[in-house]
Design an enzyme around this catalytic site. Structure first.
Site, PDB file in Angstrom:
ATOM      1  N   SER A 212       0.830  -1.204   0.000  1.00 20.52           N
ATOM      2  CA  SER A 212       0.000   0.000   0.000  1.00 20.52           C
ATOM      3  C   SER A 212       0.872   1.264   0.000  1.00 20.52           C
ATOM      4  O   SER A 212       1.716   1.421  -0.878  1.00 20.52           O
ATOM      5  CB  SER A 212      -0.939  -0.056   1.213  1.00 20.52           C
ATOM      6  OG  SER A 212      -1.973   0.878   1.127  1.00 20.52           O
ATOM      7  N   ASP A 432      -8.678  -3.735  -7.075  1.00 17.57           N
ATOM      8  CA  ASP A 432      -8.278  -3.134  -5.797  1.00 17.57           C
ATOM      9  C   ASP A 432      -8.890  -1.745  -5.687  1.00 17.57           C
ATOM     10  O   ASP A 432      -8.763  -0.930  -6.608  1.00 17.57           O
ATOM     11  CB  ASP A 432      -6.751  -3.069  -5.738  1.00 17.57           C
ATOM     12  CG  ASP A 432      -6.195  -2.517  -4.433  1.00 17.57           C
ATOM     13  OD1 ASP A 432      -6.985  -2.121  -3.559  1.00 17.57           O
ATOM     14  OD2 ASP A 432      -4.956  -2.481  -4.313  1.00 17.57           O
ATOM     15  N   HIS A 461      -6.948  -5.853  -1.121  1.00  9.25           N
ATOM     16  CA  HIS A 461      -5.827  -4.915  -1.021  1.00  9.25           C
ATOM     17  C   HIS A 461      -4.737  -5.553  -0.168  1.00  9.25           C
ATOM     18  O   HIS A 461      -4.958  -5.869   0.994  1.00  9.25           O
ATOM     19  CB  HIS A 461      -6.323  -3.623  -0.384  1.00  9.25           C
ATOM     20  CG  HIS A 461      -5.285  -2.559  -0.245  1.00  9.25           C
ATOM     21  ND1 HIS A 461      -4.674  -1.955  -1.329  1.00  9.25           N
ATOM     22  CD2 HIS A 461      -4.753  -1.962   0.860  1.00  9.25           C
ATOM     23  CE1 HIS A 461      -3.819  -1.035  -0.900  1.00  9.25           C
ATOM     24  NE2 HIS A 461      -3.842  -1.033   0.415  1.00  9.25           N
TER      25      HIS A 461
END
Length: 535
Positions: A212, A432, A461
């Site tokens: 991320s 995502d 994710h």
């Protein structure tokens, strides 16, 4: 940006012949040589039940890297030490955020990788500056997310004014409490901290594994110190060309699409939830409950904003869907608010990650790049997005709104384009929501020689080490030998299929409540509880 039971390996045989080796310059020999250097760190036992070999340490770094002899701050570190004779150096891991703690992630990564691979690395976790056990740790305004907040959708001037007052108060509180610190809370400073961690570990090069926001941090580190990167894995990739205002707007569309996927799943399982077989009607039922929460908080705790908070984590990880569907159905079919209140307590806390996590999130994103200072721009842009993607657009806007009033001038984003790296391995799911697919494509183009592994049809994710053997085989091969897949179709060098969506809960599992999805939900739910939500 807003912050995973995953995929079938449908094309393992197809890509098996497309593997290329990493250049010899990034071989294990250089890491073994570096390992002979003396580390400046002292490690102590900080084992947990889940991670019995975890060790902890700390390192001092300059608050201002432009004044290396000036004021110091402390970064908290963790380590699962290597046990194999073949040592490939330290593997620094980051869960994202910004604002996510990486201390237990080291234990998770070391436990989740194949044993023979994990044994070759010192897996290093760290709390970036301002985070968790690092000192000082930010807490700009305790209780900022305490319920019940104003309705996130500013349908009246009064509601907009109330939300603006909250955003301004948070920014002002940060400035008053941490005025001298905020200038140095940014991604570039965190990347420079990583290089001092490298130095303290006594190694010439590091390996890196980021999820991320951690993908952006890793790309920035690689831009600053390309010669010090041995291997790097970036999973669920931030689009570096949109940090951070544009990325958040793009995210709103993706989360709305993911919420529609949830509604379609609930409709598919009408026998379990009784909300109808039409996804549009299920979604309409959700908005009807939201409207009820806006008029009178459900159970006295879940207003409209909290109701949104409860369902946003479902956009990150479909393993939460059964619990969320149970809670929604309980209210729609029987006006029982207790499951929603319980779900809010479980899932919303994952998103906010506490006052410290949000404080660092705001500090870094507001400092990293320019945000509109005229609220009229925010109003125009977010209403425009809301028209097509109402699920969380305004919730996300208020989450980031302190940046409109931030007391520190912004920096310029880093152009992460890089031609000097060894092959970098990228992972991205096509659906995502938190880091939409295009981010992976953009970074693949910007990092010359990188390899992109795509999870086709996946909407979670943070997709590696979550049960997808196809993805994890690529990860293991890369960490073992530096090998990356080459020559796929389109932007992808390799494609893995997403696993089927979850099934509805059995009655016994449902009775345990949403906490089971985090504490007993298996490896994927554990990972998703660690990964920094919002980006």
């Amino acid at each position: 940006m807003k912050r995973r039971a995953i995929a079938l390996c449908s094309v393992a045989a197809a890509v098996a012949g497309m593997i290329t080796a990493v250049p010899s310059a990034a071989s294990a020999d250089s890491a073994a040589s570096a390992a002979s250097r003396t580390s400046a760190l002292k490690w102590t036992d900080c084992a947990t039940e889940n991670y019995p070999t975890l060790q902890c340490s700390s390192v001092e770094v300059p608050l201002d890297h432009g004044s290396p002899r000036g004021k110091k701050i402390t970064l908290a570190l963790s380590r699962v030490p290597h046990t194999a004779k073949k040592y490939q150096g330290p593997l620094l891991v980051n869960p994202g955020g910004p604002g996510g703690s990486g201390l237990t992630l080291a234990g998770y990564v070391a436990r989740s990788l194949p044993k023979d691979i994990a044994a070759q690395y010192d897996v290093i976790g760290f709390d970036p500056r301002g985070v968790g056990d690092s000192e000082p740790a930010l807490d700009c305004r305790p209780g900022h997310f305490d319920p019940v907040r104003p309705d996130s959708v500013p349908g009246t001037a009064k509601t907009e004014k109330a939300n603006l007052a909250r955003a301004k108060a948070f920014a002002e509180s940060c400035g008053k409490k941490y005025g001298k610190l905020l200038r140095y809370l940014d991604t570039v400073s965190a990347a420079k901290d990583m290089d001092l961690i490298r130095r303290a570990l006594g190694t010439k090069k590091i390996n890196y594994f980021g999820y991320s926001y951690g993908t952006y941090l890793g790309a920035v580190y690689a831009k600053l110190y390309p010669e010090r990167v041995r291997r790097a894995v970036l999973d669920s990739i931030v689009d570096p060309t949109g940090v951070w205002y544009e990325d958040n707007l793009n995210q709103d569309y993706a989360f709305d699409a993911r919420h529609k996927a949830f509604a379609a799943w609930v409709a598919k399982h009408d026998a379990a939830y009784g909300l109808g077989t039409d996804p549009a009607k299920v979604e309409a039922a959700w908005y009807k409950v939201r409207a009820a929460a806006a008029k009178s908080p459900l159970g006295g705790k879940v207003g409209a904003a909290e109701f949104e908070d409860t369902f946003i984590p479902g956009g990150y990880y479909n393993g939460y869907w059964p619990f969320l569907a149970e809670a929604l159905a309980a209210y729609v079919n029987g006006k029982d608010a207790e499951p929603l209140v319980e779900a809010y307590g479980s899932f919303a806390s994952v998103d906010a990650d506490g006052d410290n996590g949000y404080s660092v999130y705001a500090a870094v994103q507001c400092r990293d790049a320019s945000w509109p200072r005229d609220w009229k721009t925010w109003r125009h842009d977010n209403w425009k997005v809301h028209e097509k993607a109402p699920f969380m657009t305004w919730n996300n806007a208020w989450y980031n709104a302190p940046c409109a009033f931030w007391p520190v001038k912004p920096l310029k984003p880093v152009d992460v384009s890089n031609k000097k790296l060894p092959p970098v391995l990228l992972f991205q799911a096509t659906d995502d929501a938190a880091t939409p697919y295009q981010g992976g494509v953009v970074v693949h183009r910007k990092l010359r020689g990188s390899s992109l592994v795509v999870e086709q049809g996946g909407g979670n994710h943070g997709i590696t080490l979550s049960g997808n053997t196809c993805l994890d085989d690529h990860l293991a091969a890369y960490l073992a030998t530096g090998e990356v897949p080459r020559g796929g179709s389109g932007a992808a060098d390799a494609i893995c299929s997403a696993l089927p969506d979850p099934e509805p809960l059995e009655a016994a599992a449902a009775s345990r409540g949403p906490s089971a999805a985090q504490s007993g939900g298996g490896t994927a739910s554990t990972l998703h509880g660690m990964i920094g939500f919002r980006s």
